[in-house]
Design an enzyme around this catalytic site. Structure first.
Site, mmCIF file in Angstrom:
data_model
loop_
_atom_site.group_PDB
_atom_site.id
_atom_site.type_symbol
_atom_site.label_atom_id
_atom_site.label_comp_id
_atom_site.label_asym_id
_atom_site.label_seq_id
_atom_site.Cartn_x
_atom_site.Cartn_y
_atom_site.Cartn_z
ATOM 1 N N GLY A 127 0.799 -1.225 0.000
ATOM 2 C CA GLY A 127 0.000 0.000 0.000
ATOM 3 C C GLY A 127 0.828 1.270 0.000
ATOM 4 O O GLY A 127 0.319 2.350 0.295
ATOM 5 N N ASP A 175 -1.812 7.801 -6.689
ATOM 6 C CA ASP A 175 -0.490 7.213 -6.437
ATOM 7 C C ASP A 175 0.525 7.722 -7.450
ATOM 8 O O ASP A 175 1.632 8.140 -7.095
ATOM 9 C CB ASP A 175 -0.560 5.686 -6.520
ATOM 10 C CG ASP A 175 -1.541 5.109 -5.526
ATOM 11 O OD1 ASP A 175 -2.000 5.856 -4.656
ATOM 12 O OD2 ASP A 175 -1.847 3.910 -5.633
ATOM 13 N N TYR A 225 -11.275 -3.914 -4.594
ATOM 14 C CA TYR A 225 -11.108 -2.541 -5.066
ATOM 15 C C TYR A 225 -12.073 -2.218 -6.211
ATOM 16 O O TYR A 225 -12.816 -1.228 -6.175
ATOM 17 C CB TYR A 225 -9.655 -2.336 -5.513
ATOM 18 C CG TYR A 225 -9.313 -0.907 -5.862
ATOM 19 C CD1 TYR A 225 -8.857 -0.026 -4.897
ATOM 20 C CD2 TYR A 225 -9.454 -0.440 -7.155
ATOM 21 C CE1 TYR A 225 -8.540 1.283 -5.206
ATOM 22 C CE2 TYR A 225 -9.138 0.871 -7.485
ATOM 23 C CZ TYR A 225 -8.678 1.726 -6.501
ATOM 24 O OH TYR A 225 -8.377 3.020 -6.820
HETATM 25 C C1 GLA Z 1 -4.948 2.557 -4.309
HETATM 26 C C2 GLA Z 1 -5.194 3.202 -5.668
HETATM 27 C C3 GLA Z 1 -5.418 4.711 -5.518
HETATM 28 C C4 GLA Z 1 -6.472 5.017 -4.467
HETATM 29 C C5 GLA Z 1 -6.197 4.251 -3.175
HETATM 30 C C6 GLA Z 1 -7.310 4.403 -2.172
HETATM 31 O O1 GLA Z 1 -3.738 3.005 -3.762
HETATM 32 O O2 GLA Z 1 -4.107 2.966 -6.530
HETATM 33 O O3 GLA Z 1 -5.756 5.255 -6.777
HETATM 34 O O4 GLA Z 1 -7.766 4.755 -4.949
HETATM 35 O O5 GLA Z 1 -6.009 2.864 -3.429
HETATM 36 O O6 GLA Z 1 -7.410 5.719 -1.754
#
Ligand code: GLA
Length: 392
Positions: A127, A175, A225
């Site tokens: 993460g 990200d 997700y």
């Molecule tokens: C992942 C995804 C991001 C975002 C986060 C949750 O990291 O790549 O784009 O949606 O989850 O905030």
């Protein structure tokens, strides 16, 4: 820090024969301070780039063949860069191939071929955007070597496209944006509906950011997700029947307390409530950070975690145990999960004098609750992607 002398030697063994210069690029990981699961709902997010990340050692080749390897996945995979088909292999090379493919799709048919070798001090699949770091390092290196002329913001968009279209993960832009555009000692406030952004000095007084890894592996593409994204799209289309001018789910946050008037599904109500209230928390957190009200900032982190746990349901046993341990630990004024959830990392704000006690207590409580041992990273906020050949 990796042992660069060793990495340099490994790279020269792995890339024999070529006389081209070795170039080295660095792309950081990122931590999201607040604004979770709203970057695909047009919301505000507040990520920051880290000082830990991924280094790419690279040497151009003249035969049109690129070779990919990394310290973590040493077996080499090769590809002819002018004939990359849109076909993910389900392995590490997908990230680089995805970038080549995205460049070609945007008209840059002649990205240079090279030997690629990646080294990282970021935990994988935890993460902290290890995938976005690989994408941005690749895109930035090819853009530099091939004089392709893209801005860093273009490379951010292109990397998201590679992840969505080639790798097959339907992520938002947060990200890639944080990894590409990060600025040392600053958080970024990004409006994902129009990519307006602002750097906010991360002046946290005596508090430090402590990132803690649950050490529970998660697979973003296998996780829920994409299901959450789908639920948000359904909720938005139902709300648009009542509010035709609504474009993103974060809009019209004042209906958050009375969503049951407009949505007939209890799950959709909770998902939407998270999205709307999280966006408001980011606004409040921006004010708190600008005014250096760290206790207030910490409370907002806690509220964000509760909402992700109860309404958005993306935490799970390990993340909840780890965050709860931090809420009761010495020196901690706030903590939450960060990133996609379902495992991965948390971010906490901890007084600098209490970091050792904090870690000892959190480790003990978390181990008691889950049988797992957490890892801690006290990282500073660093710069975005760049060339670092002179520094290694
Ligand atoms: C992942 C995804 C991001 C975002 C986060 C949750 O990291 O790549 O784009 O949606 O989850 O905030």
């Amino acid at each position: 820090m990796p042992d660069f002398k060793k990495v340099w030697e490994d790279f020269l063994t792995y890339s024999p024969g070529s006389t081209a210069d070795v170039r080295v690029f660095f792309a950081p990981g990122r931590v999201n301070l607040i604004g979770e699961h709203i970057d695909y709902n047009g919301g505000l997010v507040m990520p920051a780039a880290l000082t830990i990340g991924t280094w790419l050692f690279l040497r151009e080749r003249s035969d049109g063949i690129s070779r990919f390897a990394s310290q973590a996945f040493p077996s080499v995979s090769t590809t002819n860069v002018s004939a990359i088909k849109k076909e993910a292999q389900g392995d590490f090379s997908d990230y680089m191939k995805g970038i080549y493919h995205a460049f070609a799709h945007h008209g840059s048919k002649h990205s240079p071929a090279a030997d690629f070798y990646f080294v990282s001090n970021l935990p994988n699949q935890a993460g902290l955007s290890s995938s976005a770091a690989v994408e941005l390092a690749t895109a930035y290196a090819l853009n530099t070597l091939g004089h392709l002329g893209y801005s860093t913001l273009d490379l951010v968009r292109l990397s998201q496209e590679a992840e969505n279209e080639f790798v097959g993960v339907n992520c938002g832009i947060m990200d890639q944006f944080a990894v590409g555009m990060g600025k040392a000692s600053h958080a970024m406030l990004l409006n994902t509906s129009n990519l307006d952004y602002e750097y906010i000095p991360a002046e946290m007084g005596q508090y430090r950011l402590v990132i803690t890894n649950t050490n529970k592996k998660r697979q973003l593409s296998d996780s829920k997700y994409n299901e959450r994204r789908q639920e948000c799209e359904t909720a938005l289309s139902k709300l648009q029947a009542h509010f035709p001018s609504m474009i993103h789910l974060v809009e019209n946050g004042e209906v958050a307390p009375k969503l049951d008037r407009y949505l007939d599904d209890e799950v959709l109500i909770r998902r939407t409530r998270h999205v709307m209230t999280e966006n408001k928390r980011v606004m409040d957190a921006t004010n708190a950070l600008k005014n250096r009200q760290m206790v207030e900032f910490g409370k907002l982190l806690n509220a964000s975690h509760e909402s992700l746990r109860d309404d958005y349901e993306v935490t799970g046993k390990e993340l909840d145990a780890l965050v709860e341990a931090q809420w009761h630990a010495p020196g901690c004024i706030g903590a939450r999960m960060t990133g996609a959830g379902f495992g991965g990392c948390t971010v906490g704000l901890v007084h600098e004098d209490a970091i050792d006690d904090f870690q000892a207590q959190v480790e003990q409580k978390y181990r008691q609750a889950t049988g797992l041992t957490p890892s801690f990273y006290v990282s500073d906020i660093g710069e975005g992607v760049r060339e670092v050949t002179e520094e290694v």
